[in-house]
Structures are given as structure tokens and as C-alpha cells.
Design a protein around this motif. Sequence first.
Motif, short mmCIF file in Angstrom:
data_model
loop_
_atom_site.label_atom_id
_atom_site.label_comp_id
_atom_site.label_asym_id
_atom_site.label_seq_id
_atom_site.Cartn_x
_atom_site.Cartn_y
_atom_site.Cartn_z
N LYS A 151 -3.09 7.91 -4.93
CA LYS A 151 -1.50 8.78 -5.44
C LYS A 151 -1.69 9.87 -4.50
CE LYS A 151 1.86 9.01 -8.34
NZ LYS A 151 2.66 9.00 -9.51
N GLU A 152 -2.93 10.94 -4.75
CA GLU A 152 -2.09 11.97 -4.58
C GLU A 152 -2.76 12.10 -2.64
OE1 GLU A 152 -4.31 14.88 -8.21
OE2 GLU A 152 -5.45 13.79 -7.59
N TRP A 153 -4.02 10.99 -2.49
CA TRP A 153 -3.88 10.92 -0.98
C TRP A 153 -2.72 10.47 -0.27
CZ3 TRP A 153 -8.55 12.72 1.39
CH2 TRP A 153 -8.42 12.03 2.69
N ALA A 154 -2.24 10.05 -1.05
CA ALA A 154 -1.07 8.90 0.17
C ALA A 154 -0.23 9.93 -0.13
CB ALA A 154 -1.07 7.90 -1.48
N TYR A 155 -0.06 11.02 -1.32
CA TYR A 155 1.28 11.52 -1.37
C TYR A 155 0.99 13.24 -0.18
CZ TYR A 155 4.25 16.13 -2.22
OH TYR A 155 5.08 17.24 -2.43
N HIS A 169 0.91 -1.58 0.07
CA HIS A 169 -0.43 0.31 -0.14
C HIS A 169 0.86 1.06 -0.27
CE1 HIS A 169 1.18 0.33 4.05
NE2 HIS A 169 0.47 -0.55 3.96
N ALA A 170 0.03 2.67 -0.37
CA ALA A 170 0.73 3.88 0.23
C ALA A 170 0.99 5.11 1.11
CB ALA A 170 0.34 4.28 -1.21
N TYR A 171 0.33 3.81 1.63
CA TYR A 171 0.03 4.70 3.43
C TYR A 171 1.38 4.49 4.09
CZ TYR A 171 -4.96 5.62 1.15
OH TYR A 171 -5.56 5.88 0.88
N GLU A 172 1.47 4.94 4.96
CA GLU A 172 2.18 4.84 6.17
C GLU A 172 2.28 4.94 7.57
OE1 GLU A 172 5.78 7.22 5.31
OE2 GLU A 172 6.52 6.52 3.77
N ASN A 173 2.38 4.57 8.85
CA ASN A 173 2.06 4.71 9.84
C ASN A 173 0.58 4.65 10.32
OD1 ASN A 173 4.91 5.48 11.10
ND2 ASN A 173 3.72 7.87 9.89
N LEU A 174 0.16 3.07 9.18
CA LEU A 174 -1.45 3.01 9.76
C LEU A 174 -1.78 1.97 11.51
CD1 LEU A 174 -1.97 1.17 6.21
CD2 LEU A 174 -2.88 3.01 7.13
N GLN A 175 -2.79 2.59 11.52
CA GLN A 175 -3.71 1.86 12.64
C GLN A 175 -5.03 1.03 12.21
OE1 GLN A 175 -4.24 4.91 15.71
NE2 GLN A 175 -2.88 3.51 16.58
N ALA A 176 -5.08 0.80 10.90
CA ALA A 176 -6.35 0.23 10.53
C ALA A 176 -6.21 0.23 9.48
CB ALA A 176 -7.65 0.80 11.30
N LEU A 177 -6.41 -0.39 8.31
CA LEU A 177 -6.98 -0.32 6.85
C LEU A 177 -8.10 -1.81 6.63
CD1 LEU A 177 -6.01 1.14 3.77
CD2 LEU A 177 -3.75 -1.89 4.14
#
Length: 300
Positions: free
Chosen positions: A226-230, A130-138
Motif C-alpha cells: 500500500k505504501e509503495w503504491a501510494y 491492483h494498486a498501481y497505475e500506468n503499468l507496462q508490466a506486472l
Amino acid sequence: MKRFQPNLIIIILIAFSTALLSVNNYALESSLPHSLSPRIKNQFYLEAMVVEKDRIFERVSFLKTLENVNEKSASVFYEPQDRELAVSAIRHIRKMQSYHNEWIDVHDALPVTVILYRNPLIFQQHLPIHAYENLQALYVPAQETIHLLVTKDMDENTKRFLELVGHEYTHHWINSYLLNNKLDNRHLPRWFEEGLAEYAGKQSVREVPDFVPLNFIPFTRLHSVKEWAYENRRRSSHRPYRQSYYAIDQLVRDGNDAKIKSLLLNKQKNFYRLFEEETGESLIEFEVRFLREELMNMKR
């Protein structure tokens, strides 16, 4: 006779592949927890065909180490010390189901699987790339599964835990709702779907976040994944989740919450064109107005 040899080889290959697939499916079937729904089991079978089988069996082995609480709306896997959290997650999912039925539309959402983790490393290992960082939930739509990392602060205050359950379940509810209407979420801007999930999650625990107007970014720059993840990765005070929450909050306060259903079920029109038709103002006009109103509210 030679003319038939290629066909014979093809038949043998098909028979061998079918037998091999049957053996693999039997091994997978015998190892899957019985509490998994047939739909989720089918997802494991499909993944086993395209993903490394060792990884699938590793996931299944991990699930079998966990306890499980199961009902019609959800199946929650958890470590023994998290039984109360698992039961509260089931209750909260029932609450979210009723909330969405009243707020958006009546829909009997597909059952969801929830996996609670204590170990951050195991949590990360079981997430897809995935493109996210420091996730607590997905929420993973292909698995119809919510992966959630339980932290120590959630032991003392379950509010954050329930908010995350509400947020991720809203993603599941939206995907199930769209599927029922022969759609998917590709036509939805990321800020809109995340805003719905953030709004519903916070509403479910009666939390209203602080508004930060000086860090606003145009919603058209939060359109794609992609924009959201950035924007989430950027080391700045800008918070796209909070901004998107307040966009949905403004729609609700404007009395346009009934229009959310139309925006979700949009099949042909450009989202922003339909947004203007439904609300009576362009997205830019909406942005300017809701920023002005939030600033006025802050001064009171």
C-alpha cells in the motif's frame, strides 16, 4: 426413513457438484492451449472455482489467438509480429536464470508464462485488480505469469523490453526460490524486493540510472504494498524504484551482496533487525551513508 433424508440430500448435492465441476474442468481442459504447463493449467482450474467462469474462458480464448514459443524455463504468448521479441524474451529469461544462480543461490526456478500485449485495453483487462497505475508490466504470482505491454519504442529499441522482462522475471525467481524454501514474500519489505528486481533488470541490459538524492524518502515508508503504491501514484519527482535500485547497488558495492540470501530466507526475525545484524549498521545509518556516498560520486 425420514432420519436418512438429510444425508441423502447431502450425497445428491455432492454428486451433482462433482459432476458439474467435472464438466466445467473438461470444457476448460479442452479449451486450454496445449503449450501451457500442467502447473499453470491447475491455476486455471483453481481460478475457475472462485472467479467468474466467463472471465476465465475469455482469458483462455485470448491466449488461443496468440502464437506461442515454449521451452523448459518459459512459455511466451505473442502476436505474430512479435516473434523476435518473444524469442529474445526466452533468451533473456535463460540469462536471468544464470545471473540469479551466480548472484544469490543455485535454484531451478519454476517455468514462467509470459504474455505479450499490443492493445493497452486488453492488457488492462487481463490484469488482476491492483494498486498501481500506468503499468507496462506486472508479474502475477498466483498465475506464475508475466503480463507485458509492448510499446512502439520497444520495436526500435528492445533494451526497455528486455529490462522489463528481467525485472518481472526476478519477481518470479524470488517467489519460486522462497516457495522452494517453504516461504513466501510477506516478510520482505516492498522496497527490498522491488530493489532486487530493478537492480537485476537494469544490470541485465547494462544500464545505470541517474541518482536523484533530493527526493529521498525513508525506506520504512516504502515497506508495504500500500505504501509503495501510494508513492508511485504521487505526482512528484520521487522515484521509489530508482531509490530502491540504489539501495541494492550500495549493498553490492559494500560487499554485502552475499547477505541478500540471508535476508530473503529470513523466517523469524524482524527484517530490519536482521538487516542490522548482517550489514553491521541500522537501516537509518545505511540510508545516511549511501546518500552521502552517492552525492560524493555525483560531484566527481
